[in-house]
Motif scaffolding. Sequence first.
Motif, PDB file in Angstrom:
ATOM      1  N   LEU A 107       4.709  -3.291  56.887  1.00  0.00           N
ATOM      2  CA  LEU A 107       4.683  -3.028  58.323  1.00  0.00           C
ATOM      3  C   LEU A 107       6.098  -3.061  58.887  1.00  0.00           C
ATOM      4  CD1 LEU A 107       3.227  -2.515  60.973  1.00  0.00           C
ATOM      5  CD2 LEU A 107       2.818  -4.982  61.161  1.00  0.00           C
ATOM      6  N   TRP A 108       6.894  -4.010  58.451  1.00  0.00           N
ATOM      7  CA  TRP A 108       8.285  -4.106  58.889  1.00  0.00           C
ATOM      8  C   TRP A 108       9.042  -2.820  58.561  1.00  0.00           C
ATOM      9  CZ3 TRP A 108      11.564  -6.687  61.836  1.00  0.00           C
ATOM     10  CH2 TRP A 108      12.933  -6.618  61.584  1.00  0.00           C
ATOM     11  N   ASP A 109       8.888  -2.346  57.339  1.00  0.00           N
ATOM     12  CA  ASP A 109       9.570  -1.118  56.932  1.00  0.00           C
ATOM     13  C   ASP A 109       9.169   0.052  57.829  1.00  0.00           C
ATOM     14  OD1 ASP A 109      10.627  -2.625  54.834  1.00  0.00           O
ATOM     15  OD2 ASP A 109       9.147  -1.888  53.371  1.00  0.00           O
ATOM     16  N   GLY A 110       7.866   0.152  58.090  1.00  0.00           N
ATOM     17  CA  GLY A 110       7.375   1.261  58.902  1.00  0.00           C
ATOM     18  C   GLY A 110       7.821   1.187  60.345  1.00  0.00           C
ATOM     19  N   VAL A 111       7.769  -0.013  60.912  1.00  0.00           N
ATOM     20  CA  VAL A 111       8.183  -0.183  62.307  1.00  0.00           C
ATOM     21  C   VAL A 111       9.662   0.156  62.470  1.00  0.00           C
ATOM     22  CG1 VAL A 111       8.570  -1.901  64.107  1.00  0.00           C
ATOM     23  CG2 VAL A 111       6.376  -1.832  62.925  1.00  0.00           C
ATOM     24  N   ARG A 112      10.487  -0.323  61.549  1.00  0.00           N
ATOM     25  CA  ARG A 112      11.915  -0.014  61.631  1.00  0.00           C
ATOM     26  C   ARG A 112      12.167   1.482  61.487  1.00  0.00           C
ATOM     27  NH1 ARG A 112      16.160  -3.515  58.425  1.00  0.00           N
ATOM     28  NH2 ARG A 112      17.449  -2.120  59.682  1.00  0.00           N
ATOM     29  N   LEU A 113      11.402   2.121  60.630  1.00  0.00           N
ATOM     30  CA  LEU A 113      11.594   3.549  60.411  1.00  0.00           C
ATOM     31  C   LEU A 113      11.301   4.350  61.673  1.00  0.00           C
ATOM     32  CD1 LEU A 113      12.133   5.949  58.523  1.00  0.00           C
ATOM     33  CD2 LEU A 113       9.710   5.883  57.899  1.00  0.00           C
ATOM     34  N   VAL A 114      10.129   4.112  62.268  1.00  0.00           N
ATOM     35  CA  VAL A 114       9.778   4.916  63.442  1.00  0.00           C
ATOM     36  C   VAL A 114      10.614   4.524  64.655  1.00  0.00           C
ATOM     37  CG1 VAL A 114       7.437   5.383  62.623  1.00  0.00           C
ATOM     38  CG2 VAL A 114       7.828   3.394  64.072  1.00  0.00           C
ATOM     39  N   ALA A 115      10.878   3.231  64.838  1.00  0.00           N
ATOM     40  CA  ALA A 115      11.658   2.793  65.993  1.00  0.00           C
ATOM     41  C   ALA A 115      13.095   3.285  65.920  1.00  0.00           C
ATOM     42  CB  ALA A 115      11.624   1.270  66.105  1.00  0.00           C
ATOM     43  N   GLY A 116      13.602   3.476  64.695  1.00  0.00           N
ATOM     44  CA  GLY A 116      14.966   3.934  64.525  1.00  0.00           C
ATOM     45  C   GLY A 116      15.128   5.441  64.521  1.00  0.00           C
ATOM     46  N   THR A 117      14.027   6.180  64.709  1.00  0.00           N
ATOM     47  CA  THR A 117      14.078   7.633  64.740  1.00  0.00           C
ATOM     48  C   THR A 117      14.496   8.114  66.122  1.00  0.00           C
ATOM     49  OG1 THR A 117      12.332   7.817  63.065  1.00  0.00           O
ATOM     50  CG2 THR A 117      12.731   9.752  64.459  1.00  0.00           C
ATOM     51  N   ASP A 118      15.554   8.893  66.192  1.00  0.00           N
ATOM     52  CA  ASP A 118      16.049   9.382  67.467  1.00  0.00           C
ATOM     53  C   ASP A 118      14.954  10.166  68.204  1.00  0.00           C
ATOM     54  OD1 ASP A 118      18.043   9.978  69.466  1.00  0.00           O
ATOM     55  OD2 ASP A 118      18.024  12.013  68.679  1.00  0.00           O
ATOM     56  N   GLY A 119      14.730   9.788  69.445  1.00  0.00           N
ATOM     57  CA  GLY A 119      13.735  10.477  70.255  1.00  0.00           C
ATOM     58  C   GLY A 119      12.336   9.931  70.149  1.00  0.00           C
ATOM     59  N   PHE A 120      12.128   8.947  69.256  1.00  0.00           N
ATOM     60  CA  PHE A 120      10.788   8.362  69.141  1.00  0.00           C
ATOM     61  C   PHE A 120      10.595   7.314  70.230  1.00  0.00           C
ATOM     62  CE2 PHE A 120       7.848   5.089  67.835  1.00  0.00           C
ATOM     63  CZ  PHE A 120       6.747   5.828  67.459  1.00  0.00           C
ATOM     64  N   PHE A 121       9.463   7.364  70.944  1.00  0.00           N
ATOM     65  CA  PHE A 121       9.230   6.439  72.040  1.00  0.00           C
ATOM     66  C   PHE A 121       7.938   5.642  71.930  1.00  0.00           C
ATOM     67  CE2 PHE A 121      11.951   9.768  73.887  1.00  0.00           C
ATOM     68  CZ  PHE A 121      13.036   8.976  74.226  1.00  0.00           C
ATOM     69  N   GLU A 122       6.862   6.246  71.467  1.00  0.00           N
ATOM     70  CA  GLU A 122       5.591   5.531  71.592  1.00  0.00           C
ATOM     71  C   GLU A 122       4.606   5.961  70.513  1.00  0.00           C
ATOM     72  OE1 GLU A 122       2.271   4.519  75.075  1.00  0.00           O
ATOM     73  OE2 GLU A 122       4.043   5.728  75.503  1.00  0.00           O
ATOM     74  N   LEU A 123       3.881   4.966  70.004  1.00  0.00           N
ATOM     75  CA  LEU A 123       2.763   5.191  69.087  1.00  0.00           C
ATOM     76  C   LEU A 123       1.729   4.134  69.442  1.00  0.00           C
ATOM     77  CD1 LEU A 123       1.701   6.688  66.504  1.00  0.00           C
ATOM     78  CD2 LEU A 123       2.715   4.827  65.183  1.00  0.00           C
ATOM     79  N   LYS A 124       0.535   4.543  69.911  1.00  0.00           N
ATOM     80  CA  LYS A 124      -0.369   3.546  70.477  1.00  0.00           C
ATOM     81  C   LYS A 124      -1.814   3.982  70.329  1.00  0.00           C
ATOM     82  CE  LYS A 124      -1.052   0.786  74.672  1.00  0.00           C
ATOM     83  NZ  LYS A 124      -0.591   0.514  76.051  1.00  0.00           N
ATOM     84  N   ARG A 125      -2.709   2.987  70.196  1.00  0.00           N
ATOM     85  CA  ARG A 125      -4.143   3.234  70.281  1.00  0.00           C
ATOM     86  C   ARG A 125      -4.800   2.041  70.964  1.00  0.00           C
ATOM     87  NH1 ARG A 125      -5.672   2.997  63.822  1.00  0.00           N
ATOM     88  NH2 ARG A 125      -4.823   0.932  63.368  1.00  0.00           N
ATOM     89  N   THR A 126      -6.019   2.229  71.440  1.00  0.00           N
ATOM     90  CA  THR A 126      -6.722   1.179  72.168  1.00  0.00           C
ATOM     91  C   THR A 126      -7.017  -0.009  71.253  1.00  0.00           C
ATOM     92  OG1 THR A 126      -7.715   2.803  73.641  1.00  0.00           O
ATOM     93  CG2 THR A 126      -8.770   0.640  73.520  1.00  0.00           C
ATOM     94  N   ARG A 127      -6.748  -1.227  71.729  1.00  0.00           N
ATOM     95  CA  ARG A 127      -7.070  -2.424  70.950  1.00  0.00           C
ATOM     96  C   ARG A 127      -8.575  -2.619  70.904  1.00  0.00           C
ATOM     97  NH1 ARG A 127      -2.895  -4.852  74.153  1.00  0.00           N
ATOM     98  NH2 ARG A 127      -4.496  -5.980  75.306  1.00  0.00           N
ATOM     99  N   THR A 128      -9.083  -2.898  69.724  1.00  0.00           N
ATOM    100  CA  THR A 128     -10.515  -3.099  69.546  1.00  0.00           C
ATOM    101  C   THR A 128     -10.839  -4.510  69.075  1.00  0.00           C
ATOM    102  OG1 THR A 128     -10.395  -2.237  67.289  1.00  0.00           O
ATOM    103  CG2 THR A 128     -10.931  -0.664  69.047  1.00  0.00           C
ATOM    104  N   ARG A 129      -9.845  -5.399  69.047  1.00  0.00           N
ATOM    105  CA  ARG A 129     -10.089  -6.785  68.665  1.00  0.00           C
ATOM    106  C   ARG A 129      -9.099  -7.681  69.379  1.00  0.00           C
ATOM    107  NH1 ARG A 129      -8.159  -6.333  62.401  1.00  0.00           N
ATOM    108  NH2 ARG A 129      -9.874  -4.838  62.458  1.00  0.00           N
ATOM    109  N   ASP A 130      -9.481  -8.927  69.555  1.00  0.00           N
ATOM    110  CA  ASP A 130      -8.610  -9.928  70.142  1.00  0.00           C
ATOM    111  C   ASP A 130      -7.669 -10.484  69.076  1.00  0.00           C
ATOM    112  OD1 ASP A 130      -9.816  -9.703  72.644  1.00  0.00           O
ATOM    113  OD2 ASP A 130     -11.366 -11.171  72.130  1.00  0.00           O
ATOM    114  N   PRO A 131      -6.653 -11.241  69.479  1.00  0.00           N
ATOM    115  CA  PRO A 131      -5.807 -11.895  68.486  1.00  0.00           C
ATOM    116  C   PRO A 131      -6.643 -12.785  67.572  1.00  0.00           C
ATOM    117  CG  PRO A 131      -4.815 -12.054  70.648  1.00  0.00           C
ATOM    118  CD  PRO A 131      -6.202 -11.528  70.859  1.00  0.00           C
ATOM    119  N   ILE A 132      -6.419 -12.673  66.270  1.00  0.00           N
ATOM    120  CA  ILE A 132      -7.115 -13.495  65.286  1.00  0.00           C
ATOM    121  C   ILE A 132      -6.123 -14.529  64.771  1.00  0.00           C
ATOM    122  CG2 ILE A 132      -8.298 -13.527  63.053  1.00  0.00           C
ATOM    123  CD1 ILE A 132      -9.129 -10.606  63.642  1.00  0.00           C
TER     124      ILE A 132
END
Length: 210
Positions: free
Chosen positions: A183-208
């Motif tokens: 997950l760390w690798d993926g988050v850094r990859l997308v967050a570090g991409t020029d022009g990338f701003f948002e990736l989101k979906r509706t939460r379907t569970r509470d914090p576990i």
Amino acid sequence: MTQTPEQQGDQVAWADMWFDPACPWAWMTSRWLLEVEKVRQVRVRWHVMSLGVLNEGRDLPEEYKKGIERSWNAVRVCVAAEQRFGSEVLDRLYTALGTRFHNKGEPQSIETIRAALADADLPVDLAEAADSAEYDEALRASHAEAMKLVGEDVGTPVVQVEGVSFFGPVVSPTPRGEEAGKLWDGVRLVAGTDGFFELKRTRTRDPIFD
């Protein structure tokens, strides 16, 4: 067996995370980062931000507003502890507070804060900061630092590593071991991409919490 960054001899990257101890989603992210430390060349530095500051001037449901008002207590105590003992104490104080607030479901009261201070081997008189505005200027400055990195359209937590900054990730349950690393690798990859701003979906569970 997975080696630590020091055992591998590779250069360690510092990740900075801004948190409010009252936020359950920030707590989930923080536990993920501690897992990342075990499997990637990463070490975390902790900073405070504030749900209270974040929600100033917003029209909130009454029950949520009460929770936001309570949130000032613990984060003020974190600032007081940092000013007295240095930023390195935030790691263990945040862990003590979050374990009681989230894992154990204890009320976010002065009594719980005092118990968390004792858990963290810190003076319980720091709890006096909860009702004081003395630390609000420093708290607001730290919060503003986080918002400067990611903008005003997000919340807590904020993470920065090697010039890449992002909100979140919002995740439940906490990934463990190599799954945390992926997950760390993926988050850094997308967050570090020029022009990338948002990736989101509706939460379907509470914090576990585990």
